[in-house]
Structure formats: C-alpha cells, structure tokens
Design a protein around this motif. Structure first.
Motif, short mmCIF file in Angstrom:
data_model
loop_
_atom_site.label_atom_id
_atom_site.label_comp_id
_atom_site.label_asym_id
_atom_site.label_seq_id
_atom_site.Cartn_x
_atom_site.Cartn_y
_atom_site.Cartn_z
N ALA A 38 -58.59 22.10 -6.58
CA ALA A 38 -59.45 22.41 -4.84
C ALA A 38 -59.07 23.65 -4.31
O ALA A 38 -60.35 23.95 -3.65
CB ALA A 38 -58.11 21.24 -4.01
N THR A 39 -58.81 24.56 -5.08
CA THR A 39 -58.32 25.98 -4.20
C THR A 39 -60.47 26.48 -4.84
O THR A 39 -60.76 26.79 -3.72
CB THR A 39 -57.96 26.71 -5.06
OG1 THR A 39 -56.62 26.08 -4.25
CG2 THR A 39 -57.53 28.68 -4.45
N ILE A 40 -60.87 26.22 -6.14
CA ILE A 40 -61.52 27.29 -6.22
C ILE A 40 -63.10 26.54 -5.72
O ILE A 40 -63.74 27.35 -4.98
CB ILE A 40 -62.21 26.70 -7.56
CG1 ILE A 40 -61.43 27.48 -8.78
CG2 ILE A 40 -63.44 27.03 -7.78
CD1 ILE A 40 -61.16 27.52 -10.07
N THR A 41 -62.94 25.43 -5.67
CA THR A 41 -64.55 24.31 -4.33
C THR A 41 -63.95 25.18 -3.13
O THR A 41 -65.69 25.75 -2.88
CB THR A 41 -63.72 23.05 -4.68
OG1 THR A 41 -63.36 22.34 -5.88
CG2 THR A 41 -65.03 21.73 -3.45
N PHE A 42 -62.78 25.28 -2.22
CA PHE A 42 -62.86 25.26 -1.26
C PHE A 42 -63.84 27.55 -1.14
O PHE A 42 -64.00 27.54 -0.03
CB PHE A 42 -61.06 26.16 -0.88
CG PHE A 42 -61.10 26.70 0.49
CD1 PHE A 42 -60.91 25.45 1.77
CD2 PHE A 42 -60.36 28.37 0.71
CE1 PHE A 42 -60.92 26.46 2.70
CE2 PHE A 42 -60.51 28.75 1.89
CZ PHE A 42 -60.63 28.23 2.76
N LEU A 43 -63.10 27.74 -1.86
CA LEU A 43 -63.65 29.43 -1.88
C LEU A 43 -65.43 29.22 -2.31
O LEU A 43 -65.84 30.11 -1.46
CB LEU A 43 -63.35 30.31 -3.41
CG LEU A 43 -61.23 30.52 -2.49
CD1 LEU A 43 -60.86 31.18 -3.99
CD2 LEU A 43 -61.55 31.10 -1.94
N CYS A 44 -65.73 28.29 -3.18
CA CYS A 44 -66.53 28.23 -3.94
C CYS A 44 -67.69 27.91 -2.39
O CYS A 44 -68.95 28.46 -2.20
CB CYS A 44 -67.60 27.37 -4.97
SG CYS A 44 -67.12 28.30 -6.51
N GLU A 45 -67.10 27.09 -1.51
CA GLU A 45 -68.17 26.53 -0.60
C GLU A 45 -68.32 27.62 0.28
O GLU A 45 -69.34 27.16 1.13
CB GLU A 45 -67.67 24.93 0.31
CG GLU A 45 -67.33 24.01 -0.69
CD GLU A 45 -66.57 22.87 -0.28
OE1 GLU A 45 -66.57 21.84 -0.91
OE2 GLU A 45 -66.19 23.31 0.52
#
Length: 364
Positions: free
Chosen positions: A55-62
């Motif tokens: 979830a953290t990686i998705t938040f940053l990459c988006e």
C-alpha cells in the motif's frame, strides 16, 4: 521398485497406517497441531506486513514520489519516503509499530520485509502484474496503435518510451498505456524500430495486430525512406502513420512567428521581462507589490518554444498587468540602491513596452 511401491500402497498395513494418521489428525492438542497453528499465525503476520508495504509503495508510485533516502535507519530523517511513511503508519497501527520495533536495524540476514531489497522486489512484482493486466486488455481488444519517443533522464541516459493505444473492451473507450523505458544508444530509425519490435516480441504482443503509429515530426521518426514510420510500414503495410497533432500545430505557430520579425521581437521582449524579474528576489518582490492588486494577479511567464500555450500565457500576463509591470520597471530603474546594469535594463524594458508593437499587441 515402482512395482514394490504400488503393492505397498494397497497393502492392509499401509491403509491401516493412513487411517490411524487421519484419526489422530482430528484430535486436538497434538504437538504438530500447535506447530501448524504457529505457522499459520506467522504467515498471517507476514501477509499483514506485506500488505502495508504494498500500500505504501502504491501510494508513492501513483504520485511519482521517490522511495529511498540516504540511509535505511529507522527513525532517521534521511531514510526516505518509504520507511518514513511506514513509521508514520506505525504511530497509529500497533501491529506495524510492534513489527518495526522488533525487526528494525537488525542488519543483513534478518528478515523484516523493510529493506530496499524487498522494496525493489515488490516494485518489480507489481510492475509485472501491471504489464500482465495491460497485455490481457490488448489481447481482448486485439488491435492497437503504437507511439514512441526518446528523452534523456536526469542521469543523461537516453531512453525510449513505448506507449500503446487501444480500445478498452469494458467500456469501449480508447485508452493509452505506458509500457516501459528502454535505454538506447542511437536515434537512427532502424535502431528504434528494432528496439520496439524486439520489445513487443518479448512481451508476446503480436505486431501484426498493430494498425497505427504516431510520433513527432523529427526526420528520424516521420521521414519517408529509412525512418521509423517507414520501416514499421514495411513490416506491416496496415500500420498507418499519423503525425502528432499537438506537435504539428506547435510547429505551425512557431513557423508563423518566425516569418514575422515584429512577432519575434515581441516574444523576445516577453522573454526578457521574465528573465529580468526572475533573476533577483528583490526585483520579483517589487513586481509582486505592483501586480498583487490586479484581479487575476498574473506574473510574467517564460514563453517556451516547444509549447505554444506557454507563449499565450506569457502574453496574457503582460496584457493583464501592462501598467503594473511598467510601474515596477520604472521603480527599479529609479532605485539608486540597484546596480547600474539592473537600472539600465529596467529602463530599457520600460521603453520597449512603450513601443508600438507591444502597445498594439496589448490592445489586440
């Protein structure tokens, strides 16, 4: 040996042993039942950790934000957005907080799922899933068009971007999907074509289903002989070439300006205004004190050559704040605390704004 095993499997002794095992498996309190429950609990815990990491990686990459920092030390202000956000979540999530306290900074060889190695593996896995999803959409749509362009990154490494456009069969709307960056060493049409076709082949995307291609108007892309569009056309005569409409329109506007000396001079003045005010914080403050009272409070813009709308924005700022910008220039030109070159340039720009071409442009 195989015959012996088969005869053993159907023997009464083996069958009785299997039945005994099944009966004991249903009994509670056995040692391996506790081991099994511990294994399930550990698996659940690690899944919870990974779900928060993903979830953290998705938040940053988006949002296009960097993940890693200067170190991987928990509690450091320089450990990057990835660890920093996990620490922030841990302040309100007892489970993650306990995990970080237990596993932080244990060094190499200790499993924590918080290291850069696991982070990069998760990014790679998520990327593979995205590519798989896009390929599935393409297989359902069948036909697609391709768009490529090259651009250098921050490390001055030239990269080829590959984008596919097709119809989404869920809502029947056209979509564009970015696929990858590929490092290239040559801008020749043949090299670009080979790179594109090899990538499509590696991804099991059939080039025979490509029906369109679009690029900018660079000669290596849009030429008629050994350029990219012609090479791809030779590989598949159904691939029609459509030049980029926005790029073509920008070239039309730029060519129209270049043939008119007065227009070139006018945009040079706009560029000089922006450069003058942005070169000094004091000049910018003086300019802001004059334009802040106007309704839209527009400030000078840089008239980019590659985007015609930027020139329109630069012209609009001068149009709306004509008198305010003139007043700012005259104030700076009369300020004895400014150096001579700044005062001279401000006075020169103020006189340029009084010229007929700038005044007429303002009225138009």
């Amino acid at each position: 040996m195989t015959q012996y095993l088969k005869s053993h499997e159907i023997s009464a002794k083996h069958i009785q042993s299997v039945l005994t095992l099944c009966q004991s498996s249903a009994a509670a309190g056995r040692v391996y039942e506790q081991l099994h429950n511990n294994m399930l609990e550990q698996r659940k815990n690690w899944r919870n950790v990974l779900s928060r990491c993903v979830a953290t990686i998705t938040f940053l990459c988006e949002r296009g934000l960097p993940l890693r920092g200067s170190n991987e030390v928990v509690g450091s202000r320089e450990n990057g957005n990835y660890l920093g956000i996990l620490e922030l979540i841990g302040q309100f999530d007892p489970f993650l907080s306990q995990h970080i306290c237990t596993h932080d900074d244990r060094g190499r060889g200790h499993t924590s799922y918080l290291s850069k190695t696991i982070c990069e593996e998760l990014i790679a896995t998520m990327g593979e899933q995205v590519i798989s999803f896009i390929k599935d959409e393409i297989s359902k749509s069948l036909y697609f068009s391709v768009s490529v362009d090259s651009t250098p990154d921050i490390t001055h490494c030239d990269q080829l971007t590959i984008i596919l456009r097709y119809i989404n069969m869920v809502d029947y709307q056209p979509v564009e999907r970015f696929l990858t960056f590929i490092n290239i060493s040559s801008h020749k049409g043949q090299n670009l074509a080979d790179t594109l076709l090899q990538y499509l082949s590696d991804q099991d995307i059939d080039y025979k289903n490509c029906l369109g291609q679009t690029y900018d108007n660079a000669s290596n892309m849009s030429g008629k002989y050994i350029c990219l569009q012609q090479i791809l056309k030779n590989k598949n005569n159904l691939v029609d070439y459509i030049p980029c409409a926005a790029h073509s329109l920008n070239l039309v506007g730029q060519s129209a300006v270049d043939c008119c000396v007065e227009a070139v001079s006018f945009f040079n003045i706009l560029n000089s205004l922006y450069t003058f005010f942005v070169a000094s914080t004091h000049r910018w403050d003086v300019m802001m004190t004059h334009v802040k009272n106007q309704p839209e409070c527009l400030v000078p813009k840089y008239p980019l050559d590659t985007r015609w709308s930027a020139r329109a924005d630069a012209e609009k700022a001068v149009l709306k704040g004509y008198h305010q910008l003139q007043s700012a220039l005259r104030e700076i030109s009369g300020d004895c605390n400014q150096n001579g070159s700044a005062r001279n340039e401000a006075g020169s720009l103020a006189k340029h704004m009084d010229t007929i071409k700038v005044a007429l442009s303002r009225e138009l």
